[in-house]
Write an enzyme that holds these catalytic residues in place. Structure first.
Site, PDB file in Angstrom:
ATOM      1  N   GLY A 153       2.871   0.063   1.816  1.00 29.88           N
ATOM      2  CA  GLY A 153       2.425  -0.955   2.771  1.00 29.88           C
ATOM      3  C   GLY A 153       3.363  -2.151   2.816  1.00 29.88           C
ATOM      4  O   GLY A 153       3.500  -2.806   3.856  1.00 29.88           O
ATOM      5  N   GLU A 192       6.030  -1.242   4.998  1.00 23.99           N
ATOM      6  CA  GLU A 192       5.494  -1.178   6.367  1.00 23.99           C
ATOM      7  C   GLU A 192       5.391  -2.580   6.975  1.00 23.99           C
ATOM      8  O   GLU A 192       5.630  -2.768   8.169  1.00 23.99           O
ATOM      9  CB  GLU A 192       4.132  -0.472   6.365  1.00 23.99           C
ATOM     10  CG  GLU A 192       4.282   1.025   6.078  1.00 23.99           C
ATOM     11  CD  GLU A 192       2.955   1.738   5.904  1.00 23.99           C
ATOM     12  OE1 GLU A 192       2.192   1.347   4.996  1.00 23.99           O
ATOM     13  OE2 GLU A 192       2.674   2.665   6.667  1.00 23.99           O
ATOM     14  N   GLU A 240       4.016   6.891  -0.775  1.00 24.98           N
ATOM     15  CA  GLU A 240       2.603   7.268  -0.656  1.00 24.98           C
ATOM     16  C   GLU A 240       2.322   8.705  -1.080  1.00 24.98           C
ATOM     17  O   GLU A 240       1.270   8.988  -1.645  1.00 24.98           O
ATOM     18  CB  GLU A 240       2.110   7.050   0.785  1.00 24.98           C
ATOM     19  CG  GLU A 240       1.853   5.588   1.159  1.00 24.98           C
ATOM     20  CD  GLU A 240       3.082   4.857   1.662  1.00 24.98           C
ATOM     21  OE1 GLU A 240       4.202   5.371   1.474  1.00 24.98           O
ATOM     22  OE2 GLU A 240       2.933   3.765   2.238  1.00 24.98           O
TER      23      GLU A 240
HETATM   24  C1  3H9 Z   1       0.222   2.212   0.228  1.00 25.55           C
HETATM   25  O1  3H9 Z   1       0.909   1.237   0.262  1.00 25.55           O
HETATM   26  C2  3H9 Z   1      -0.533   2.751   1.398  1.00 25.55           C
HETATM   27  C3  3H9 Z   1      -0.108   2.171   2.704  1.00 25.55           C
HETATM   28  O2  3H9 Z   1       0.868   2.969   3.323  1.00 25.55           O
HETATM   29  C4  3H9 Z   1      -1.215   2.129   3.715  1.00 25.55           C
HETATM   30  C5  3H9 Z   1      -2.393   1.299   3.454  1.00 25.55           C
HETATM   31  C6  3H9 Z   1      -3.337   1.230   4.634  1.00 25.55           C
HETATM   32  N1  3H9 Z   1      -1.418  -2.006  -6.368  1.00 25.55           N
HETATM   33  O3  3H9 Z   1       4.613   0.035 -12.888  1.00 25.55           O
HETATM   34  P1  3H9 Z   1       4.527  -1.299 -13.574  1.00 25.55           P
HETATM   35  C7  3H9 Z   1       0.477  -2.930 -11.021  1.00 25.55           C
HETATM   36  S1  3H9 Z   1       0.014   3.076  -1.214  1.00 25.55           S
HETATM   37  C8  3H9 Z   1      -1.987  -2.592  -7.423  1.00 25.55           C
HETATM   38  O4  3H9 Z   1       4.249  -1.313 -15.021  1.00 25.55           O
HETATM   39  P2  3H9 Z   1       7.299  -1.744 -13.030  1.00 25.55           P
HETATM   40  C9  3H9 Z   1       0.420  -1.902 -12.136  1.00 25.55           C
HETATM   41  O5  3H9 Z   1      -0.854  -1.295 -12.188  1.00 25.55           O
HETATM   42  C10 3H9 Z   1       0.877   2.125  -2.426  1.00 25.55           C
HETATM   43  N2  3H9 Z   1      -1.361  -2.772  -8.600  1.00 25.55           N
HETATM   44  O6  3H9 Z   1       5.830  -2.195 -13.319  1.00 25.55           O
HETATM   45  C11 3H9 Z   1       0.734  -2.752 -13.339  1.00 25.55           C
HETATM   46  O7  3H9 Z   1      -0.448  -3.466 -13.664  1.00 25.55           O
HETATM   47  P3  3H9 Z   1      -0.878  -3.693 -15.173  1.00 25.55           P
HETATM   48  C12 3H9 Z   1       2.332   2.363  -2.354  1.00 25.55           C
HETATM   49  C13 3H9 Z   1      -0.124  -2.299  -8.703  1.00 25.55           C
HETATM   50  O8  3H9 Z   1       8.086  -2.976 -12.906  1.00 25.55           O
HETATM   51  C14 3H9 Z   1       1.733  -3.767 -12.792  1.00 25.55           C
HETATM   52  O9  3H9 Z   1       1.584  -3.742 -11.372  1.00 25.55           O
HETATM   53  N3  3H9 Z   1       2.987   1.689  -3.457  1.00 25.55           N
HETATM   54  C15 3H9 Z   1       0.529  -1.655  -7.648  1.00 25.55           C
HETATM   55  O10 3H9 Z   1       7.731  -0.692 -13.985  1.00 25.55           O
HETATM   56  C16 3H9 Z   1       3.150  -3.472 -13.132  1.00 25.55           C
HETATM   57  O11 3H9 Z   1       3.428  -2.123 -12.776  1.00 25.55           O
HETATM   58  C17 3H9 Z   1       3.193   2.298  -4.616  1.00 25.55           C
HETATM   59  O12 3H9 Z   1       2.878   3.456  -4.807  1.00 25.55           O
HETATM   60  C18 3H9 Z   1      -0.164  -1.510  -6.437  1.00 25.55           C
HETATM   61  N4  3H9 Z   1       0.386  -0.924  -5.352  1.00 25.55           N
HETATM   62  O13 3H9 Z   1       7.221  -1.020 -11.599  1.00 25.55           O
HETATM   63  C19 3H9 Z   1       3.865   1.479  -5.691  1.00 25.55           C
HETATM   64  N5  3H9 Z   1       1.764  -1.278  -8.055  1.00 25.55           N
HETATM   65  O14 3H9 Z   1       0.217  -4.505 -15.754  1.00 25.55           O
HETATM   66  C20 3H9 Z   1       3.343   1.821  -7.049  1.00 25.55           C
HETATM   67  C21 3H9 Z   1       1.882  -1.686  -9.318  1.00 25.55           C
HETATM   68  O15 3H9 Z   1      -2.194  -4.372 -15.047  1.00 25.55           O
HETATM   69  N6  3H9 Z   1       3.944   0.969  -8.044  1.00 25.55           N
HETATM   70  N7  3H9 Z   1       0.751  -2.308  -9.721  1.00 25.55           N
HETATM   71  O16 3H9 Z   1      -0.960  -2.329 -15.763  1.00 25.55           O
HETATM   72  C22 3H9 Z   1       5.149   1.223  -8.611  1.00 25.55           C
HETATM   73  O17 3H9 Z   1       5.834   2.163  -8.259  1.00 25.55           O
HETATM   74  C23 3H9 Z   1       5.595   0.325  -9.717  1.00 25.55           C
HETATM   75  O18 3H9 Z   1       4.471  -0.321 -10.255  1.00 25.55           O
HETATM   76  C24 3H9 Z   1       6.612  -0.765  -9.284  1.00 25.55           C
HETATM   77  C25 3H9 Z   1       6.846  -1.738 -10.467  1.00 25.55           C
HETATM   78  C26 3H9 Z   1       7.934  -0.089  -8.919  1.00 25.55           C
HETATM   79  C27 3H9 Z   1       6.113  -1.564  -8.111  1.00 25.55           C
END
Ligand code: 3H9
Length: 685
Positions: free
Chosen positions: A106, A109, A129
């Site tokens: 998102g 997006e 996603e």
């Molecule tokens: C989407 O976007 C759908 C849309 O197309 C449409 C919607 C209508 N939300 O991984 P880390 C938290 S689907 C909430 O250790 P890093 C994670 O839980 C989404 N929280 O750090 C952790 O929390 P905690 C598409 C999130 O530096 C903290 O951030 N996006 C989210 O190694 C640190 O995370 C993804 O799939 C989130 N979206 O890596 C991205 N993302 O410390 C998924 C992370 O409490 N995220 N957190 O445990 C990642 O790939 C990695 O977290 C990122 C950072 C690269 C961002």
């Protein structure tokens, strides 16, 4: 600063530019309040005559990393993201996204809906996603192919990888890339000021262009179906792109939204989202002591495992001292490390200067004296408890008092090894998975006397290595290999009861396992497990069940390395069915007077997966794992369990206690004997 009571989004005007700043730790996910904040910011600046352009930027370490995953299980709340991105695109003043870190899902997006995108040189973007069992749900499938073309968009959406903005510079996606050391906010304001001054900042809506249709859709769908191996989201992504490639943005977004909502409510997406949070939960361990700094790491043993471990440390910037027992073994170990580093360079994982720096950080020795300098020593010699005890006795004398002493044993009793050092509190297990420089999983093993500091240090080191570490306790095979043994045991029994090698492997891969269990045995060497079991350090876990494996070993069929095991390997290395292997198993079954019967594929899968579930429950009951989700993380990353099924314990929870009980009883009655112990199922509900 303009008056606003949104805690996570603030607004201010500088040089006639409206700045919308999102500051929602840790990754600026698009929670309801953040979406609301963006909407209000756009509205506010659109109606503010002094504002000529708008910048959307973020605090923290990244631009928006996506929709807020925590909100997925809850009823959606307004404003919905598709409406927010449309509002951005429809804004009558130019909107610029200032990208850094990882702009994902998102978040990307939002950026795609902006009229311009600028970025720091190391920024990455992506639509990951599919990794959560979803497709982009806020215009990503519609705006991206209008900018970069259908083929590139299809690749980005179905692979779900992160892409360096520098690699997309040609695609028209990024309007300016700023040097790393520059201030992104200042640079973006300068970019906008300059363009406004030159009257070169018209509102440029990607949604008004047609999709660039450069894809052979029939071929694309076929390829993805093959590659997806049961995963729904990548296939749905192709279908949505195909259906919408000649539609308007509005119609396309409707189709995208419907498909997104369906996937969001699917079992696969629930499993994949669970897997994401299970990994985060595994990493969160509260130790009552801080980790010690680690710079120099000793690795004892330059075999495949030791060399892989040394490579992993070198790739992550540590200094490594490799120890072997003679010149020949040392040269072989060093060669393996060099080859590993070369492969990493060839695959673009590291650059040439990193390869050279990595080699410079490697030193070698034939005696243990240099290990005095180490902060961490990892022993990776062959599985012989006597040899390991002797090594640890020497380490206890040579290493500095704070040095963490780790064994990479896969099965042996670490408590016994620890006692040999005279300082068992320093001793832990660090069970890497082969190839250690590639596999992400690491079991950090808490022995009876391991200190919190030694364990905290290992978990910190794991993070620096980019590993997914899971804390487990001491038992035969720890969590992963103990379950693997239980699983293998049931597979072996089914072979002896009449299921064929091919049917077992096919049933399990069709169900989603990355490889068939017997092909895995051939790959890793049937003798490895056989020898470990013969040493019988924990006999209660193998009361003589592995007769099919034993008969292979007795006949010199050790797997791929001898050209034959459960399969025969032709000159090209391809596995082919081998009647000799089946005959040997049938003879063994006859000797043991095991009645033969036919199996359905479902029977095979049920019995194998129930073996995992039952052993997982026992591990949890015994306190070997902290939480059931840790078992899932281990199986997803170490044993090829299908991620879209969440892991064996998640799968069991989805089935529910009643169904699991029913299946256990059913398989037991088919087998005509007790297969499982009496299990406590409470943790599944
Ligand atoms: C989407 O976007 C759908 C849309 O197309 C449409 C919607 C209508 N939300 O991984 P880390 C938290 S689907 C909430 O250790 P890093 C994670 O839980 C989404 N929280 O750090 C952790 O929390 P905690 C598409 C999130 O530096 C903290 O951030 N996006 C989210 O190694 C640190 O995370 C993804 O799939 C989130 N979206 O890596 C991205 N993302 O410390 C998924 C992370 O409490 N995220 N957190 O445990 C990642 O790939 C990695 O977290 C990122 C950072 C690269 C961002």
């Amino acid at each position: 600063m303009l008056k606003n009571n949104n805690p996570f989004v603030s607004y201010k005007i500088e040089h006639n530019i409206g700045l919308i700043t999102i500051d929602y730790p840790p990754v600026n996910a698009l929670s309801q309040q953040v979406r609301q904040g963006i909407t209000q910011g756009i509205e506010c600046f659109q109606n503010e005559p002094a504002v000529q352009a708008i910048i959307i930027q973020c605090a923290q370490k990244t631009f928006i990393a996506g929709a807020d995953i925590k909100e997925f299980g809850q009823p959606p709340t307004e404003p919905f993201l598709p409406d927010v991105v449309n509002q951005i695109e429809n804004c009558n003043k130019p909107v610029v996204a200032a990208l850094f870190g990882t702009s994902l899902g998102g978040g990307f997006e939002v950026a795609l809906a902006c009229h311009y995108r600028v970025a720091l040189a190391n920024a990455k973007v992506g639509l990951p996603e599919v990794n959560l069992g979803l497709i982009p749900g806020a215009g990503g499938t519609q705006r991206l192919p209008r900018i970069v073309g259908g083929a590139k968009a299809l690749q980005m959406i179905t692979e779900g990888k992160h892409h360096a903005v520098t690699s997309l510079a040609e695609s028209g996606l990024i309007d300016a890339i700023f040097p790393l050391e520059s201030d992104l906010c200042d640079q973006t304001i300068d970019f906008v000021k300059q363009k406004l001054g030159e009257r070169q900042l018209p509102v440029k809506r990607s949604g008004e262009r047609p999709i660039i249709n450069d894809v052979d859709w029939v071929d694309a769908l076929q390829k993805i179906k093959r590659k997806a191996r049961g995963k729904e989201a990548p296939v749905v992504a192709v279908e949505v792109l195909q259906q919408t490639c000649d539609k308007s943005l509005t119609d396309g977004m409707k189709i995208e939204r419907d498909a997104f909502l369906k996937l969001r409510d699917s079992a696969q997406s629930a499993a994949l989202r669970y897997a994401f949070s299970a990994e985060k939960a595994a990493a969160k361990v509260n130790f009552n002591s801080d980790p010690l700094p680690v710079e120099i790491v000793g690795v004892i043993g330059g075999g495949t495992m030791g060399a892989g471990i040394a490579t992993a440390f070198l790739l992550s910037g540590f200094n490594v001292i490799l120890i072997e027992r003679d010149d020949c073994a040392l040269a072989a170990g060093t060669d393996k490390i060099i080859k590993n580093l070369q492969t990493a360079e060839q695959r673009g994982i590291i650059k040439q200067h990193q390869y050279e720096a990595g080699l410079k950080r490697l030193s070698t020795a034939l005696d243990y004296q240099p290990l005095r300098q180490c902060d961490l020593v990892i022993e990776a010699v062959f599985e012989d408890i006597q040899v390991k005890k002797e090594i640890f006795a020497q380490l206890g004398q040579i290493c500095q008092p704070n040095c963490v002493l780790a064994t990479n044993t896969s099965y042996l009793n670490i408590d016994e090894i620890a006692l040999a050092t005279g300082r068992p509190e320093q001793v832990i297990g660090m069970h890497f998975f082969s190839p250690a420089n590639i596999m992400k999983l690491l079991e950090v093993v808490r022995a009876a006397k391991s200190s919190e500091q030694a364990l905290a240090t290992a978990m910190m080191v794991a993070k620096k290595l980019g590993k997914i570490a899971v804390l487990v306790g001491v038992c035969f095979g720890f969590a992963g290999n103990r379950m693997y043994t239980r699983y293998g045991r049931e597979i072996q029994q089914m072979l002896l009861e009449g299921a064929s090698i091919e049917q077992i492997d096919k049933a399990m891969t069709n169900w989603g396992m990355a490889m068939g269990p017997l092909a895995v045995q051939d790959l890793s060497g049937i003798d490895i497990g056989h020898n470990a079991r013969s040493a019988q350090p924990f006999p209660e876990h193998d009361p003589g069940y592995f007769r099919a494996a034993a008969v292979m070993v007795e006949n010199g069929r050790l797997g791929r390395k001898t050209g034959a095991g459960f399969y025969h390997y032709d000159e090209s290395g391809k596995a082919v069915s081998d009647s000799k292997a089946s005959e040997l198993i049938a003879q063994k079954a006859q000797q043991l007077a095991i009645e033969q019967r036919s199996f359905t594929d479902d029977d095979i899968v049920e019995r194998a997966i129930l073996a995992l579930i039952s052993e997982g429950l026992s591990l949890y009951e015994e306190g070997i794992v902290r939480q059931l989700s840790d078992i899932d993380v281990i199986w997803l990353h170490g044993y090829g369990f299908p991620r879209h099924k969440g892991g064996p314990m998640f799968y069991a929870r989805q089935l529910g206690v009643e169904k699991v009980t029913q299946l256990l009883v059913k398989q037991q009655s088919i087998a005509g004997k007790q297969i499982w112990p009496d299990l406590k199922m409470g943790s599944l509900s």
